[in-house]
Scaffold this active site. Structure first.
Site, short mmCIF file in Angstrom:
data_model
loop_
_atom_site.label_atom_id
_atom_site.label_comp_id
_atom_site.label_asym_id
_atom_site.label_seq_id
_atom_site.Cartn_x
_atom_site.Cartn_y
_atom_site.Cartn_z
N CYS A 278 102.61 16.03 67.19
CA CYS A 278 101.21 15.71 67.44
C CYS A 278 100.36 16.91 67.82
O CYS A 278 99.38 17.24 67.14
CB CYS A 278 101.10 14.65 68.53
N HIS B 12 87.90 25.12 86.34
CA HIS B 12 86.57 24.52 86.24
C HIS B 12 85.77 25.17 85.08
O HIS B 12 85.09 24.47 84.33
CB HIS B 12 85.80 24.67 87.55
#
Length: 436
Positions: free
Chosen positions: A268, A217
């Site tokens: 990527c 979080h």
């Protein structure tokens, strides 16, 4: 069920009220006489939505009371929840003095008790705290043995301030780390009416889950802030960017990419992380989270090298060296970095990857293989058995299905370094998983 709750702060008061609301008989325990009196007068000791009404109604019904008497609480309950504070010390470590003290008191009361009692750590504690502090303190004070004479569980809470009552009754999950199944079975009874996944595991895993959740979080907040800072500097609304980002629940907000293992690679991710952090530097932005991604990835490559070289074997077999199974892409494949290091240190290598072998003949990577890494192409073999017969240490570099049986079919002198968790195998002297 009869429950005693030690510590009437935020987590303890919410847990006490909600458990009483569920029909359990709850005794709250706290050395602070003021908190005890507030509870017994039907008044909440904390500010939190809905908890005041819950405490008032359950004190009135007789389902909830509070005391300073530890002996009374333990002898008149089946389960004790430890909800005392675990504040930070100056060096960042946890102060477990409150946990230790309450365990001494609970243990002294357990000495007088013949019935099987379960002690539950609900306070947030680092992995290993239950084994190193809670269990030995309880055993020393009671003269009894955990898992035999009494049970021990870890049951982390996932409560947000301001919505704690809602979160209690609507948890994302219920996690129970148990010393033994009898203890776990008793604790399960508290949550049998919850509409949420109930996950039973070992104590250390339950402890780690809480820290994983909270650090994730915190990372999300920091990540969103840094994306917002770059966006603002470019004249873009960071909220719009993150709103679109969060619409993707297949990749972005999902379990995808969330399995521990080897470093990322390919055409990527490395390129785009470097490009965005370079842009941040050009805008004079300090982006510590984004700037840490590539160094962290490099540390995982170095960890793999260390695991391989510590085996003290000179013949290394690499199974899978495209950056991902099912592709022939070697561009920024982290296992190629490992291979090049081992070549430079004089190790003998044989390499096998079905898709890369095909690419060497016809695929788009032919030029890359033959012109950019010819020293590696010379070590490639077309038959996996050649590697299995040759190697003293086998390195599983991607998750191709044909490698799944390798850890279970080793010769006596062989070891495996598994970078992808190809099989659900426990680490031992012959099998070594990078994050398990």
């Amino acid at each position: 069920m009869k429950i005693s709750i030690f510590g009437l702060g935020y987590v303890g008061a919410v847990s006490a009220g909600c458990l009483a609301k569920d029909g359990h008989v709850v005794i709250g325990v706290d050395p602070n006489q003021t908190k005890v009196e507030l509870i017994n007068n039907g008044v909440t000791p904390i500010i939190e939505n809905d908890i005041g009404e819950i405490i008032a109604s359950n004190v009135a019904s007789g389902h909830l009371r509070a005391t300073t008497d530890v002996r009374d609480a333990v002898l008149n309950s089946n389960i004790s929840l430890i909800c005392v504070g675990t504040p930070s010390q100056l060096n960042g470590n946890l102060d477990l003095s409150y946990v230790r003290r309450v365990c001494e008191e609970i243990g002294a009361a357990l000495k007088e008790k013949n019935d099987f009692h379960v002690v539950v750590g609900r306070s947030t504690m680092l992995p290993g705290s239950m084994r190193s502090v809670v269990i030995p303190t309880l055993e020393a004070a009671s003269g009894k043995t955990a898992g035999v004479d009494f049970g021990v569980c870890n049951n982390p809470e996932f409560l947000r301030e301001g919505t704690a009552v809602y979160d209690y009754f609507n948890p994302p999950k219920t996690v129970i780390g148990e010393s033994d199944s009898r203890a776990g079975d008793m604790l399960v009874e508290l949550y049998k009416n919850m509409d949420a996944p109930l996950l039973r595991t070992d104590i250390e895993t339950a402890e780690m889950v809480k820290y994983t959740d909270n650090n994730w979080h915190a990372l999300k907040v920091a990540f969103a802030n840094e994306i917002g800072n770059i966006s603002k500097a470019l004249g873009i609304d960071g909220h719009k960017v993150m709103e679109i980002f969060c619409q993707d629940t297949k990749l972005n907000l999902s379990s995808y990419y969330m399995k521990p293992g080897f470093a990322f690679g390919g055409s990527c991710l490395p390129k785009d992380v470097r490009a965005l952090t370079y842009k941040g530097k050009s805008l004079d932005l300090d982006l510590p989270v984004l700037n840490a991604i590539m160094p962290s990835n490099q540390r995982q490559i170095e960890k793999a090298i260390d695991m391989i070289t510590r085996k003290n074997k000179r013949k290394i077999g690499i199974l899978g060296f495209a950056f991902k199974a099912g592709t022939d892409d070697l561009r920024e494949s982290p296992i190629v970095d490992v291979i090049e290091y081992l070549i430079g240190k004089g190790y003998e290598l044989k390499l096998y990857d079905k898709n890369v072998n095909l690419a060497a003949l016809t695929g788009a990577n032919r030029d890359y293989i033959l012109n950019h890494i010819p020293h590696i192409s010379k070590l490639m073999v077309s038959d996996m058995q050649d590697v299995l017969d040759f190697a003293e240490t086998l390195v599983i570099g991607n998750g191709a299905a044909e490698f799944k049986s390798v850890p279970m079919s080793l010769k006596l002198e062989q070891t495996v370094v598994d970078l992808v968790r190809i099989a659900n195998t426990k680490s031992d002297e012959r099998y070594d998983g990078i994050c398990w």
